[in-house]
Design a protein around this motif. Structure first.
Motif, PDB file in Angstrom:
ATOM      1  N   GLY A   1       0.823  -1.203   0.000  1.00 19.88           N
ATOM      2  CA  GLY A   1       0.000   0.000   0.000  1.00 19.88           C
ATOM      3  C   GLY A   1       0.851   1.243   0.000  1.00 19.88           C
ATOM      4  O   GLY A   1       2.053   1.208   0.283  1.00 19.88           O
ATOM      5  N   ILE A   2       0.221   2.362  -0.320  1.00 18.15           N
ATOM      6  CA  ILE A   2       0.904   3.647  -0.355  1.00 18.15           C
ATOM      7  C   ILE A   2      -0.093   4.733   0.023  1.00 18.15           C
ATOM      8  O   ILE A   2      -1.254   4.697  -0.403  1.00 18.15           O
ATOM      9  N   VAL A   3       0.347   5.676   0.851  1.00 17.41           N
ATOM     10  CA  VAL A   3      -0.504   6.795   1.261  1.00 17.41           C
ATOM     11  C   VAL A   3       0.318   8.075   1.178  1.00 17.41           C
ATOM     12  O   VAL A   3       1.561   8.039   1.169  1.00 17.41           O
ATOM     13  N   GLY A   4      -0.371   9.203   1.136  1.00 20.92           N
ATOM     14  CA  GLY A   4       0.311  10.488   1.069  1.00 20.92           C
ATOM     15  C   GLY A   4      -0.089  11.420   2.194  1.00 20.92           C
ATOM     16  O   GLY A   4      -1.117  11.237   2.849  1.00 20.92           O
ATOM     17  N   ASN A   5       0.794  12.422   2.430  1.00 17.57           N
ATOM     18  CA  ASN A   5       0.438  13.576   3.257  1.00 17.57           C
ATOM     19  C   ASN A   5       0.098  13.196   4.698  1.00 17.57           C
ATOM     20  O   ASN A   5      -1.005  13.463   5.206  1.00 17.57           O
ATOM     21  N   LEU A   6       1.069  12.573   5.387  1.00 18.71           N
ATOM     22  CA  LEU A   6       0.927  12.235   6.797  1.00 18.71           C
ATOM     23  C   LEU A   6       1.474  13.354   7.667  1.00 18.71           C
ATOM     24  O   LEU A   6       2.076  14.307   7.179  1.00 18.71           O
TER      25      LEU A   6
END
Length: 507
Positions: free
Chosen positions: A207-212
């Protein structure tokens, strides 16, 4: 005496110092002192998807119009503003078993990735169907996708040059998701595009997420999490390990809410802020979850955020679920730091944004098969109000539904007490008063005289005209099980009148 319904923590022993309960069903943490109902799923018209939903996203255009996109194994669909069902835009895809669709929105572009297919793009307000994101041969296939700052980034990739690369990430040109230059070219450097293989023993990217809060993004692996930091030219992005052993074995469990990403790790549930992971299920639900989940179908552990109720939900298949069909729902209230549980049969859950209907457009709702008296939702329901955030699901029949129906039948155990431990006597209980503002409550009393025994419950006693549920129970240890059927808002626990509890027996 008040017997409260405390935290849902089935991992703790029955006679625990926390006063937590192992039996809470179809109840969500509502306030620090009460529990609220779980609405049943109400279908929202049709037509439905052809097969199981494998991903969905609500996208918003510049006019604040909401479009719902979804995908199954062969097609990508659109529920346009004002529609109640789905129209298949493209029907030529083929996802293998275990593969899913992931979506991101960049500006007016909705971009989808599904393994074995080129990245797909739909431009709001102008497209009539999905199409390949770019004609360039350097655009990779990918399993995961996210928007990070001014870039679209993908993870777990395949392309004609590098082949299958489960540990690779790649990102587009700055502010241009249609441009993916050749790796190592001058153009790639000029437009700040790039790629990175993150080698190691951490397994595949999941998985990949942005803007933490403490990073521009994060790449999740089976056994690690890497931080993503924007650095500018020439490296563009830097990748730094944050969790060297703990990762995420369930790709669809990753849920971003604000500055945090919630996820299922190998040993339980966590919240990741871009630098560190904090356990949120320890000594409460982690062990119970892993004992109950069907581990052959971890791909069907699906997370979603409900900001309206401040909860993160995880839908998952239990060991008793046929063929991995999700049938259980864990709920974590991040504001109260409390858990809840429900039985829900669905194939997918997600945060939806309603499209909005006028009285005139309601005439055409679901093809005009309803009138204002027979609509499945009341006229003041948030379903009809545009721009409202609601938790939604796809049912086992592949149709959209909302959790807006009548409350599901609920059950909860109070804490267990030993009322007369100081004098070594059993307790006789004759009546109780459920503290709930509705429904049709009934009460059972669980009794036991030794901690090594399982409690035996009395026959359910319904509420009488005096607001009491009469019981007859005699034991050293007592707990209550409250069952609710009907509409209510807050359940707090059980009141035991002082005169209803007296010593019984001897040491």
């Amino acid at each position: 005496m008040l017997l409260p319904i405390s935290d849902y923590a089935p991992d703790l022993p029955p006679n625990n110092s926390e006063g937590a309960s192992a039996n809470i069903v179809n109840l969500f943490p509502r306030t620090k002192e009460s529990w609220g109902p779980v609405g049943t799923l109400v279908p929202f018209g049709g037509p439905n998807l052809v097969s199981a939903c494998l991903g969905a996203i609500t996208a918003i255009d510049t006019g604040a119009n909401n479009s719902l996109f979804a995908g199954d194994a062969t097609s990508l669909y659109l529920q346009a503003p004002g529609d109640t069902g789905f129209t298949a835009l493209n029907t030529s895809y083929s996802l293998s078993s275990g593969e899913v669709w992931n979506f991101t929105q960049y500006g007016l572009d909705v971009i989808a990735c599904g393994w074995g297919n080129a990245l797909q793009s739909y431009t709001l307000d102008s497209s009539s169907s999905f199409a390949n994101l770019s004609s360039s041969s350097y655009v990779p296939q990918a399993r995961y996708i996210a928007t990070i700052r001014d870039f679209v980034m993908v993870a777990n990739t395949f392309d004609s040059i590098n082949g299958v690369q489960p540990q690779r990430v790649q990102w587009c040109a700055i502010d241009d998701p249609t441009t993916w230059p050749q790796e190592g070219s001058n153009q790639e450097a000029e437009v700040l595009a790039g790629s990175q293989i993150i080698p190691g023993v951490q397994g595949w990217a999941t998985g990949i997420v942005g803007n933490l809060g403490n990073a521009d993004g994060a790449v999740f692996f089976e056994r690690a999490i890497w931080r993503i930091i924007f650095q500018g030219s020439p490296t563009v992005f830097g990748f730094y390990i944050a969790e060297g052993a703990r990762g995420c074995p369930a790709p669809r469990s990753i849920v971003q809410m604000g500055a945090l990403a919630y996820y299922l790790g190998e040993d339980g549930f966590y919240a990741f802020d871009g630098a560190n992971s904090t356990p949120i299920g320890l000594d409460r639900v982690d062990k119970t979850f892993w004992a109950n989940v069907n581990e052959q179908y971890l791909i069907n552990v699906i997370g979603a955020a409900d900001p309206l109720n401040r909860v993160i939900m995880w839908l998952y298949p239990s060991n008793s679920s046929p063929k991995g069909q999700p049938d259980s729902l864990l709920v974590y209230n991040w504001a109260l730091n409390k858990w809840g549980f429900a039985k829900v049969n669905a194939e997918y859950i997600f945060r939806a944004i309603t499209q909005g209907f006028s009285l005139e457009s309601l005439d055409n709702y679901a093809g005009g098969i309803y009138n204002l008296d027979t609509l499945p939702f009341s006229l003041d329901s948030r379903v009809w109000t545009g721009g409202q955030v609601l938790m939604a699901a796809f049912t086992p029949s592949h149709g959209l539904a909302y959790f807006t129906g009548a409350p599901a039948g609920a059950s909860a155990d109070t804490v267990e007490i030993e009322p007369f431990s100081d004098i070594g006597k059993r307790a006789f209980l004759s009546t109780t008063r459920p503290i709930v503002d509705g429904a049709s409550p009934s009460v059972q009393i669980g009794t036991r005289n030794r901690l090594v025994d399982s409690p035996t419950f009395t026959v359910a006693s319904a509420l009488n005209a005096n607001g009491e549920c009469p019981v007859r129970a005699d034991a050293r240890y007592l707990r209550a099980r409250i069952q609710l059927n009907g509409t209510f808002t807050n359940l707090q626990g059980l009141e035991v009148p002082q005169t209803a509890l007296t010593p019984s027996g001897s040491r």
